[in-house]
Write an enzyme that holds these catalytic residues in place. Sequence first.
Site, PDB file in Angstrom:
ATOM      1  CG  ASP A 203      -4.601   5.434   0.036  1.00 55.31           C
ATOM      2  OD1 ASP A 203      -3.828   6.093  -0.666  1.00 55.31           O
ATOM      3  OD2 ASP A 203      -5.840   5.429  -0.112  1.00 55.31           O
ATOM      4  CD  GLU A 448      -7.240  -3.323   3.248  1.00 53.20           C
ATOM      5  OE1 GLU A 448      -6.245  -3.091   2.548  1.00 53.20           O
ATOM      6  OE2 GLU A 448      -8.402  -3.064   2.887  1.00 53.20           O
ATOM      7  CE1 TYR A 501     -12.649   1.371  -1.202  1.00 51.28           C
ATOM      8  CE2 TYR A 501     -11.472  -0.449  -0.179  1.00 51.28           C
ATOM      9  CZ  TYR A 501     -11.982   0.839  -0.125  1.00 51.28           C
ATOM     10  OH  TYR A 501     -11.834   1.593   1.019  1.00 51.28           O
ATOM     11  CD  GLU A 537     -10.999   0.667   4.322  1.00 51.37           C
ATOM     12  OE1 GLU A 537     -10.673   0.683   3.106  1.00 51.37           O
ATOM     13  OE2 GLU A 537     -10.176   0.693   5.241  1.00 51.37           O
TER      14      GLU A 537
HETATM   15  C1  GCB Z   1      -8.182   0.371   1.756  1.00 57.35           C
HETATM   16  C2  GCB Z   1      -7.402   0.932   2.873  1.00 57.35           C
HETATM   17  C3  GCB Z   1      -7.489   2.445   2.945  1.00 57.35           C
HETATM   18  C4  GCB Z   1      -7.421   3.048   1.551  1.00 57.35           C
HETATM   19  C5  GCB Z   1      -8.577   2.529   0.730  1.00 57.35           C
HETATM   20  C6  GCB Z   1      -8.521   3.053  -0.709  1.00 57.35           C
HETATM   21  O1  GCB Z   1      -8.486  -0.802   1.724  1.00 57.35           O
HETATM   22  O2  GCB Z   1      -7.730   0.369   4.124  1.00 57.35           O
HETATM   23  O3  GCB Z   1      -6.443   2.917   3.749  1.00 57.35           O
HETATM   24  O4  GCB Z   1      -7.417   4.453   1.571  1.00 57.35           O
HETATM   25  O5  GCB Z   1      -8.530   1.124   0.692  1.00 57.35           O
HETATM   26  O6  GCB Z   1      -9.097   4.094  -0.995  1.00 57.35           O
HETATM   27  O7  GCB Z   1      -7.851   2.425  -1.508  1.00 57.35           O
END
Ligand code: GCB
Length: 651
Positions: A203, A448, A501, A537
């Site tokens: 990403d 990941e 997330y 994250e």
């Molecule tokens: C993740 C990734 C990261 C992305 C982020 C997202 O898990 O490690 O590279 O930018 O999520 O914002 O989706």
Amino acid sequence: MGRLLFAVCVVCAWDAAHLLGGGMLFPRDSPTREVKELNGLWSFRADFSPGRNAGFQQAWFSGPLRESGPVIDMPVPASYNDITQDARLRDFVGWVWYEKEVWIAVRWLRDGNTRIMLRVGSAHYYSVVWVNGEKVGQHEGGHLPFEADIGAVARKRNGTSCRITIAVNNTLDFHTLPPGRVEYLNHPKRYPSGYFVQSTHFDFFNYAGIHRSVLLYTTPKVYIDDITVVTNFSDSTGLLSYQVSVVGSTRPSVRVSLVDQDEKCVASSAGSSGLLKIVNINLWWPYLMHEKPGYLYTLEVQVTAEAGNSFLEDMYSLPVGVRTVQVTSTQFLINNKPFYFHGVNKHEDSDIRGKGLDWPLIVKDFNLLKWLGANSFRTSHYPYAEEVLQMCDRHGIVVIANSSHTSILIQSYIFENASLAHHLVVMEELVRRDKNHPSVVMWSVANEPAAEMPPAGPYIKTLVAHTKLLDWTRPVTFITNSNFAMDHGVPYVDVVCLNSYFSWYQDQGHLEVISLQLNEQFEDWHGKYQKPIIQSEYGADAVPGLHNDPPLMFTEEYQKAMLESYHSTFDQKRKKYLVGELVWNFADFMTGQSIMRVAGNKKGIFTRQRQPKAGAYVIRERYWRIANETGVMPACQGLGTVAVNGRSIPI
Ligand code: GCB
């Protein structure tokens, strides 16, 4: 195999020897070494030929680039993608060619006992280098330096300028780090003939070009090739064991002295390895954990040797910090004290420059980290510039150093032996380059890595074991998505790092589920592995200036509310086994184009131009509060306070 990749492999087969054997010591001036920067404007051409191979077929390296076709000015260091108005160059896949004419000082050329090295701080992704039309080497992988001894080639043309040509190919396949794939779209009614696209499964934008400084530097023929320091302490005595590797002489005489910040020599020794004892040690402490964070000594290494009829001398000064790192089942200890990562994930990314090294940006980012009260960051998703790590050492910002592996590619190809072999080389280059930075406290081998696929387990196991062999002094981890099945790889790491997330990719818009789901995540993973956990994250996109109350996804209010919901669970778990929280992301950054992204990823708490969103104030207030609560931060008093959202917080 795609034609484009075939072009890369043909070049690899020409010369299996890689550029890099040693040479990971950062080039520094010394009484025996000189450094000359080749940054600035280079001539540039992208090879738009259908097979992207015209440059090799027509040997563009054999004469000045301007003679084989049109050239444009290209700044170095910088990604080339955003420098022009041409979308074809922004999205280019294949070989681009850089060239610069430079003068080499006569004293360098005349002295046969001087090595003349060409060093590229990093170029993405595959590079081939020529000097005056002669190939001097090649290197696979962005984000890490490579170098070549160009003395012999340069001396053939004593007295004339030297033409340096660097071809760089950004094509990614299943076995590159990060992985990608080139797709040929053979549908004559829908796509032009020979049409292909580069798919990436990570990403961030696949910025390419020469991203860090290009240097010429000298060393004597007998030279210090590598230095390794390992530190410890007992009460107020610091212990620094060192090892110096010298090339060019079998019987060099080595002397080392350790100099403190008052320029006093506090310990010295002779021999290529040894142990220095430092009384009344000033330990290296993280920012906000001590009134004097980031204390560095200088290890001055001096080598003398006879070489034929000459007597050669080399000197190198290495900044070193004395500190220890340990992990228990619930804690991360620095200098035997519990350390809590309250920090960020970053990207090397900015307007116009892309991933190009930029001093104003680096200094601004460090000022923002301090403003936030952040004590750490993760070099997501690749090794950062050495200059950045040097800043971390000096300012006491703690670093989790990542390899360049990141992928959400659910394909077993990326765990094949060819990938593993390259991945192991990348870990070697990374550890060799960064092992002496006190700020680096942990290695992360991957981000990941589709960890629910069975091949991921043995793959990660090998990488972790190999990294521990390279450096037994630091914990090793990889970053996992908390949705992935457990077991594949996780049993081998020292610290569990989880990305999640909740209320963003799942249960979209439902902030109310965060605390339940986060609690379950922590209890499951700690219950299963009994290892400390870092929330590596978490975050939400916020389009700057977009508002809605009550919060709606993509507004600043939603980002703020999401961060706050995570924080209440973090506060419960940090009393137990949670040892860190790293928000995703420090700043907005560019990505490939997709319906998931609005001109880039907007999960930054700062905009791409480094202006704070509402979320930045939430993080700032929290991090300063955590720092104050630890009670080990006397420096906080006296630095003053600032009013944030009507409250007074220290800076
Ligand atoms: C993740 C990734 C990261 C992305 C982020 C997202 O898990 O490690 O590279 O930018 O999520 O914002 O989706």
